[in-house]
Design an enzyme around this catalytic site. Structure first.
Site, PDB file in Angstrom:
ATOM      1  N   HIS A  92       0.805  -1.226   0.000  1.00  0.00           N
ATOM      2  CA  HIS A  92       0.000   0.000   0.000  1.00  0.00           C
ATOM      3  C   HIS A  92       0.843   1.283   0.000  1.00  0.00           C
ATOM      4  O   HIS A  92       0.565   2.222   0.742  1.00  0.00           O
ATOM      5  CB  HIS A  92      -0.969  -0.002   1.184  1.00  0.00           C
ATOM      6  N   HIS A 163      -9.724   1.924   0.623  1.00  0.00           N
ATOM      7  CA  HIS A 163      -9.662   0.711   1.442  1.00  0.00           C
ATOM      8  C   HIS A 163     -10.825   0.616   2.435  1.00  0.00           C
ATOM      9  O   HIS A 163     -10.635   0.229   3.594  1.00  0.00           O
ATOM     10  CB  HIS A 163      -8.316   0.645   2.162  1.00  0.00           C
ATOM     11  N   GLU A 295     -11.447  -3.838  -3.083  1.00  0.00           N
ATOM     12  CA  GLU A 295     -10.524  -2.778  -3.502  1.00  0.00           C
ATOM     13  C   GLU A 295     -10.262  -2.859  -4.996  1.00  0.00           C
ATOM     14  O   GLU A 295      -9.664  -3.814  -5.474  1.00  0.00           O
ATOM     15  CB  GLU A 295      -9.193  -2.926  -2.758  1.00  0.00           C
TER      16      GLU A 295
HETATM   17  C1  BGC Z   1      -4.397  -6.658   1.728  1.00  0.00           C
HETATM   18  C2  BGC Z   1      -4.263  -7.483   2.981  1.00  0.00           C
HETATM   19  C3  BGC Z   1      -3.820  -6.604   4.114  1.00  0.00           C
HETATM   20  C4  BGC Z   1      -4.828  -5.478   4.254  1.00  0.00           C
HETATM   21  C5  BGC Z   1      -4.481  -4.498   5.344  1.00  0.00           C
HETATM   22  C6  BGC Z   1      -5.384  -5.582   1.985  1.00  0.00           C
HETATM   23  O1  BGC Z   1      -5.514  -4.779   0.863  1.00  0.00           O
HETATM   24  O2  BGC Z   1      -4.796  -7.447   0.627  1.00  0.00           O
HETATM   25  O3  BGC Z   1      -3.334  -8.527   2.798  1.00  0.00           O
HETATM   26  O4  BGC Z   1      -3.731  -7.337   5.304  1.00  0.00           O
HETATM   27  O5  BGC Z   1      -4.922  -4.782   3.043  1.00  0.00           O
HETATM   28  O6  BGC Z   1      -3.201  -4.104   5.273  1.00  0.00           O
END
Ligand code: BGC
Length: 332
Positions: A92, A163, A295
């Site tokens: 991210h 998210h 997402e």
């Molecule tokens: C990911 C997860 C992660 C979560 C929070 C999601 O977009 O796919 O693996 O744990 O974000 O970080």
């Protein structure tokens, strides 16, 4: 000194969403259901809690959503080490992703708000200054439309998403296991225990990953090896562009349906497998599976997989990155 603000948008049906310039975050989503307000978005009570949690609740994710393996990319024969923040990988956008930035409020009305952010050349290792706009709109047909625009001064990968975690049963519900989910995708990406692609895209009929017909989230949830590896769904699905919608989520009481549409090629389905200990709005904590994130994005680690069947995730100078995703709510 810029301050964290909360902005409320409302529509004529009594639907209300709250947003913040901190992380261009979607804080709350309230639907009128049977004469009562139903909060269908996971969130914290205070900004301090938002800053501490690591679930990216409702945040705008950038410069690159999802994982980049070994936190490195190559562009035009040049190697760029990125800031790693999950073991050796980047998740991210790095340690100080767009979710942790204070965005500028460029304009605001009753049903729309535009946040802007300048990410400097070299930010988290990425080349080029990136100028980003995140626009949230609440329409009178109960749609939350999220538009992202960006321009860059050097070639750079860009993958912006939101998210948000949803629980359409409302705040009294402890998990989304009895929601029904449909995702219009024929292919998905198997991953290893670090969330990195372990294979090429495979057909959803393999490994029991098929969501093309409405399916309870609890259905054989931890029976498939693929979902055992990630403790639930945490997979990118390559969307079937011939379908009108990308996904549909229905609350367990069937009173709320949410349709997802997007211009992005893929949807990461994450069932909140690690949400435990995330602070909620009621002086308590969420448990695992408290919410589901849908997402919209390019496939994870796309900069290192130019062969995958989707448009390029690289933005060039003079190009404009423009994508939108809509979450539309239907109340019975
Ligand atoms: C990911 C997860 C992660 C979560 C929070 C999601 O977009 O796919 O693996 O744990 O974000 O970080």
């Amino acid at each position: 000194m810029p301050i964290k603000q909360i902005i409320t948008l409302s529509n004529k049906h009594g639907m209300q969403i709250k947003l913040s310039n901190w992380g261009a975050t979607w804080l709350s989503c309230i639907l009128p259901v049977d004469g009562q307000n139903r909060e269908v978005l996971l969130g914290c009570q205070t900004f301090e809690q938002y800053e501490k949690q690591d679930a990216y609740l409702g945040a705008t994710i950038g410069r690159y959503a999802n994982r980049i393996a070994n936190a490195t990319i190559d562009i035009d024969n040049r190697h760029y080490p990125l800031v790693a923040n999950q073991g050796v990988n980047q998740l991210h956008g790095g340690k100080l992703g767009f979710d942790k930035q204070l965005w500028h409020i460029q304009s605001q009305s009753d049903q729309q708000i535009t946040f802007t952010l300048t990410s400097p050349d070299g930010d988290q290792g990425f080349p080029g200054e990136l100028n980003v706009e995140a626009i949230y709109q609440l329409t009178d047909d109960n749609k939350v439309v999220i538009k992202f625009k960006a321009t860059t001064t050097k070639t750079t990968p860009v993958n912006l998403t939101n998210h948000a975690y949803f629980n359409l049963d409302g705040e009294t519900s402890k998990d989304i296991l009895n929601h029904s989910l449909q995702v219009n995708a024929n292919l998905y990406l198997p991953v290893d225990s670090n969330g990195i692609a372990s294979n090429d895209l495979v057909c959803v009929t393999q490994n029991d990953m098929d969501l093309r017909k409405p399916r309870l989230i609890s259905d054989r949830l931890l029976a498939s090896l693929d979902r055992q590896i990630t403790s639930g769904y945490d997979h990118a699905y390559l969307l079937d562009k011939n379908q009108a919608i990308a996904a549909q989520l229905i609350s367990s009481d069937k009173k709320v349906t949410m349709n997802v549409t997007t211009t992005k090629p893929s949807l990461q389905i994450y069932t909140g497998n690690f949400l435990q200990h995330t602070p909620n709005r009621n002086n308590s904590e969420y448990g695992n599976f408290a919410g589901i994130a849908l997402e919209s994005q390019f496939l994870p680690d796309s900069p290192n997989h130019p062969d995958w069947p989707q448009p390029s995730c690289f933005l060039q100078p003079k190009q404009i990155y423009e994508h939108h995703t809509a979450y539309q709510f239907f109340i019975n």
